[in-house]
Design an enzyme around this catalytic site. Sequence first.
Site, short mmCIF file in Angstrom:
data_model
loop_
_atom_site.label_atom_id
_atom_site.label_comp_id
_atom_site.label_asym_id
_atom_site.label_seq_id
_atom_site.Cartn_x
_atom_site.Cartn_y
_atom_site.Cartn_z
N SER A 45 150.62 28.92 93.41
CA SER A 45 149.56 29.35 94.32
C SER A 45 148.69 30.42 93.66
O SER A 45 147.47 30.44 93.86
CB SER A 45 150.14 29.86 95.64
OG SER A 45 151.03 30.94 95.41
N GLU A 46 149.28 31.32 92.85
CA GLU A 46 148.50 32.30 92.11
C GLU A 46 149.12 32.59 90.75
O GLU A 46 150.34 32.58 90.59
CB GLU A 46 148.38 33.64 92.87
CG GLU A 46 147.28 33.69 93.91
CD GLU A 46 147.69 33.04 95.21
OE1 GLU A 46 146.80 32.65 96.00
OE2 GLU A 46 148.91 32.92 95.44
N THR A 47 148.23 32.84 89.79
CA THR A 47 148.61 33.38 88.49
C THR A 47 147.87 34.70 88.33
O THR A 47 146.66 34.77 88.55
CB THR A 47 148.23 32.41 87.35
OG1 THR A 47 148.98 31.20 87.51
CG2 THR A 47 148.56 33.01 85.99
#
Length: 266
Positions: A45-47
Site C-alpha cells: 500500500s505504501e513505500t
Amino acid sequence: MRLELGVVDAFTEKPFSGNPAAVCLLEHDLSDEMRQNIAMEMNLSETAFVQRTEREGHFNLRWFTPTLEIDLCGHATLASSFWMLRKGWAKENVPIHFHTMSGELIVNASHDGLEMNFPLIPTVEDQHPFFQKELFGKKIVKAAQLNKNWIFELENEHSVCSLEPDFMLIAKHSEEGFIITAAGEKYDIVSRFFGPNVGVPEDPVTGFAHCALMDYWNQKTGKTQLKAYQASRRGGELELEKHDDRVLIKGKAVVVYQAEMELKND
C-alpha cells in the site's frame, strides 16, 4: 546501484498482521520516477523513502503507493522509524523529526513502542450526495467530510466488520476513499478504510484515517483518548491521544524481511 529495503508490519507485534510498508533509507537521491517504479514493484500500500538532512535527527520522508505519491501515511511513518532504529539511523528516546508534505512529524521510540505526533484532521458533519441512508446495506448513523475522503458511522461493530464494499462505486463517489467506523466492544472504536482511487482497495491499518477519526469521535463523545482497532483481515491496534490540533498515535511494529534491489538506470 544497490538499494536495501526493509518490509515492516506496523501497528502489530506479530508478523503477517498489521499493515506492511517497505522502507528505503537513501544514501543518494532518487528521481520521482524511480521512487514510483520502486513502489510499484514492491506492490504494497505504501513505500517510504527516508533521506538525512543537514540537521542531525532530521529527515525528509516521502510516501508512494503503487500508483502515486501521497501527503500523509501513518503506518509507513511508524515502519520507517522502526527500520531506522534497526539500522542505526535513529536511537531510542531521541526524537525523530520527519519533514513531509504534511509538515513536520515527530516520532519518539522507547521499549514500549513508537509514538507519532501527527496533525489532527478536521471533519465536518455532512450528508454524502449518493450514500445517504445506507452504505452497501448497512444503516448510516452519521456521515462527515474530510479532505478527499468521507467518514461513515455505522450502527455497531458487527456492521463495520461484515460490510462488503463495492470498490467501483466507492471509486466513483469519492476522491480518495471511505472510512467506516462504529463504537467498539473491546475497543473504544473500530474502523475500516477503502481507498481504490489511491490504489489501495482496503488498507490493513491506516494512520491518517485515525487523525480524522480522533476528531470525529472527540466531537461526538468529548473523549481525548481512544483505543482503536482497524478491523481489516490483517487487523491492527492503535492508541490515540488528542492534544489541541495534534494527535499522538501509539503503536508497535515488527520487521518481516529485508531485500536488496539492483537499480540499473535512474
